[in-house]
Design a protein around this motif. Structure first.
Motif, short mmCIF file in Angstrom:
data_model
loop_
_atom_site.label_atom_id
_atom_site.label_comp_id
_atom_site.label_asym_id
_atom_site.label_seq_id
_atom_site.Cartn_x
_atom_site.Cartn_y
_atom_site.Cartn_z
N ARG A 48 0.81 -1.21 0.00
CA ARG A 48 0.00 0.00 0.00
C ARG A 48 0.85 1.27 0.00
NH1 ARG A 48 -5.40 -1.00 1.88
NH2 ARG A 48 -5.43 0.95 3.01
N ASN A 51 1.17 2.62 -3.81
CA ASN A 51 0.18 3.51 -4.43
C ASN A 51 -0.40 4.47 -3.40
OD1 ASN A 51 -1.37 1.67 -3.04
ND2 ASN A 51 -2.87 1.36 -4.66
N MET A 53 -1.94 4.06 -0.66
CA MET A 53 -3.26 3.82 -0.09
C MET A 53 -3.24 4.00 1.43
SD MET A 53 -5.57 3.38 -2.27
CE MET A 53 -6.97 2.47 -1.63
N LEU A 56 -5.17 6.85 3.33
CA LEU A 56 -6.54 6.86 3.81
C LEU A 56 -6.60 6.75 5.33
CD1 LEU A 56 -8.43 4.47 1.38
CD2 LEU A 56 -7.95 6.90 1.20
N VAL A 81 -3.59 10.96 -8.43
CA VAL A 81 -4.40 10.37 -9.48
C VAL A 81 -3.50 9.71 -10.53
CG1 VAL A 81 -5.98 10.89 -11.37
CG2 VAL A 81 -6.35 11.91 -9.12
N ARG A 84 -1.94 6.51 -9.10
CA ARG A 84 -2.84 5.36 -9.01
C ARG A 84 -3.30 4.88 -10.37
NH1 ARG A 84 -5.69 7.85 -3.69
NH2 ARG A 84 -4.12 7.15 -2.20
N LYS A 85 -3.18 5.73 -11.37
CA LYS A 85 -3.43 5.24 -12.73
C LYS A 85 -2.28 4.35 -13.18
CE LYS A 85 -5.12 8.37 -15.78
NZ LYS A 85 -5.35 9.75 -16.30
N MET A 89 -4.41 -1.65 -8.20
CA MET A 89 -4.40 -2.53 -7.03
C MET A 89 -5.59 -3.50 -7.03
SD MET A 89 -3.98 -1.48 -3.06
CE MET A 89 -2.54 -2.29 -2.39
#
Ligand SMILES: Nc1ncnc2c1ncn2[C@@H]1O[C@H](COP(=O)(O)OP(=O)(O)O)[C@@H](O)[C@H]1O
Ligand SMILES: [Mg+2]
Lengths: 251, 294
Positions: A48, A51, A53, A56, A81, A84-85, A89
């Protein structure tokens, strides 16, 4: 080997808990790299981090570098953005949106406006074909994704990533909710995808790591213990702790 | 052994009966209420046609001869309810989204307790505050001869429906599994895109329920509307004129009627109309929720 992800002296803290300790690992391009280790050793956390994550969660801090395709992902100016493109995941539990099959595949296309509506049909067909869902689902594109079997849902979650054209696929125990036959199918799919994507897979299943991956990393209590060609790790591990884990002494 | 077994059976039996009886009782009460309402309400139609009642524009129940036309009251209720809905629904849903998806945890807790406090204020108190603050404000801002208007009532009721809508919609949003949001963000969606395209649709049936309950509260509300809508029983040209609602009429006039008179029956007939309206709203809500769940 050319590394698409470089991890340099990377540390991650959940509050005061030191979850990743000085991790250094280079993930090679267009290969499958697996991360193994006992539950709670930090595999998902590391994945994680690639990317971001972990953003969060509240109260996560990092230091050191994670470089994806030449860019430090923790730079304040990093475009999440775009990151994550580039880095897709797949999650442990299949998580298709509660929308139709077609809408799941088109989700990224619509949010990124990356194609005109007249191309939607092609995109759906290509993406579903890539994960071998097309023949089974071409007449059911409008049914809810929640009606599919777990294996189909997980395939759909992979298909959903493809229109974004990611370079890297992160998979966090993608087969743990699936039966052995479905697991075999997903592993086969990973072999096909390898030509076009770099895959990093977390698994607690050592046989799976041995079967699918080119490189294997062994993590233990937040430390990267050993990282090498899968062949080598499974036949001549250098570290006693790796050997103990692989031989089933704990884990 | 044998004894304790049969004792348990007896216990089970008693509990089951009790639950059964309470279920039956609630159904019986509803039926009795409706029967009473129907008996008293329909008595009106011996003397006055339904047509004159529903479509008559004059509500002069104590003049001679009396007129029992409730069209202006229906229109008044409609104005106030629609106005309140238009105000409360977007703001309520937006607040729910803010509380559940955007606000930092501390702010969220404060807002949630705030909403609960709001919901607990009795409507008379709100009506009184509205009369003292909102009514003069409306009068001055829009240069009207009176601030007792449908618009004031709509604002007030919108405000009263908000806590219901916010808290139920917020529950619905919170019940959306986190993994949907994770999936959306991992695909490069912004927070706003994940809310708009994933979380709101996934919570839509709960949000519809929230809206319907909010509207239900607005239609049934009596005290506050009676205090600030002006209670003029005529069809308004626009929302800045006084109106009289169905509920306010019943509440205001029930005390002064003679039992068994046409006026008395007409108030029950208004009750039937209210009952039917609420029933339809619940039906629509049910329909929306179930169609979605399929
Ligand atoms: N959100 C979190 N807050 C605090 N601690 C966490 C959180 N997520 C994971 N951890 C801790 O970090 C460690 C690594 O977790 P994780 O990366 O999920 O392990 P793995 O995937 O290898 O099983 C564990 O000890 C876990 O308890
Ligand atoms: Mg994990």
């Amino acid at each position: 080997m050319s590394a698409i992800i470089q991890t340099r002296n990377f540390n991650l803290f959940y509050g005061t808990f030191h979850a990743l300790k000085d991790v250094n690992i280079d993930i090679p391009k267009n290969m499958i790299t697996s991360m193994i280790g006992p539950s709670g050793c930090g595999k998902s956390t590391l994945l994680r981090a690639y990317n971001r994550m972990n953003d969060l969660l509240e109260d996560v801090s990092v230091n050191g570098e994670v470089i994806v395709d030449g860019k430090n992902v923790n730079d304040p100016g990093m475009d999440l953005v775009e990151l994550r493109k580039k880095v897709g995941m797949v999650f442990q539990r299949p998580n298709p949106f509660p929308l139709s099959v077609a809408e799941n595949v088109l989700f990224s296309v619509k949010i990124h406006r990356s194609a005109a509506p007249k191309e939607y049909g092609d995109i759906i067909e290509k993406s579903l074909k890539a994960v071998d869902l097309w023949d089974g689902l071409k007449d059911k594109l409008n049914t809810s994704a929640l009606n599919l079997s777990l294996e189909q849902q997980q395939r759909l979650c992979i298909a959903r990533l493809l229109p974004v054209k990611p370079d890297i696929l992160l998979m966090d125990e993608p087969c743990s909710a699936l039966d052995p036959i479905a697991t075999g199918h997903i592993e086969e799919l990973m072999h096909h995808l390898k030509a076009n994507y770099t895959i990093v897979i977390v698994t607690h299943n050592m046989q799976q790591a041995a079967r699918v991956s080119d490189y294997t990393a062994y993590l233990y209590l937040g430390n990267l213990i050993e990282y090498d060609l899968t062949k080598k790790i499974f036949t001549v591990p250098k570290d006693r702790r790796t050997e103990d884990y692989l031989s089933g002494k704990f884990g | 052994m044998q004894k304790s077994f049969s004792q348990k059976r007896l216990q089970e039996w008693i509990i089951e009966r009790c639950i059964y009886m309470s279920g039956i009782a609630s159904i019986i009460f509803v039926c009795l209420i409706f029967l009473f309402l129907a008996k008293e309400g329909f008595s009106l139609f011996k003397n006055i046609s339904i047509f004159d009642f529903l479509l008559g524009q004059k509500w002069y129940p104590i003049s001679t001869p009396p007129f029992f036309g409730i069209l202006s009251l229906i229109v008044g209720s409609l104005y106030v309810t629609l106005g309140a809905t238009v105000i409360a629904v977007p703001i309520g849903i937006a607040s729910a989204v803010y509380i559940s998806e955007v606000a930092p945890p501390r702010v969220r807790e404060i807002l949630k307790s705030g909403i609960e406090v709001l919901a607990a204020i009795p409507s008379v108190v709100l009506g009184f505050i509205g009369m003292m603050t909102l009514v003069p404000w409306v009068k001055n801002t829009f240069h009207l001869s009176t601030g007792l208007t449908a618009f004031s009532g709509a604002l007030m009721l919108g405000f009263m429906a908000m806590p219901t809508i916010v808290s139920i919609a917020e529950d619905a949003l919170n019940a959306v599994p986190k993994r949907y949001k994770e999936a959306a963000l991992a695909l490069g969606a912004t927070r706003w895109q994940s809310i708009w395209r994933v979380i709101l649709p996934a919570a839509s049936s709960g949000i519809v329920a929230a809206v319907m309950l909010g509207i239900g509260r607005v239609i049934g509300e009596t005290m506050a509307v009676m205090m600030i809508t002006g209670n003029a029983a005529r069809i308004p040209d626009n929302i800045f004129q006084p109106v009289r609602t169905l509920t306010a009429t019943v509440a205001a006039e029930m005390g002064e009627t003679v039992r068994g008179s046409d006026h008395y029956y007409s108030l029950f007939a208004i009750g039937i109309v209210l009952f039917i309206i609420t029933f339809c709203i619940n039906l629509i809500a049910d329909f929306a929720v179930h169609r979605k769940a399929k």
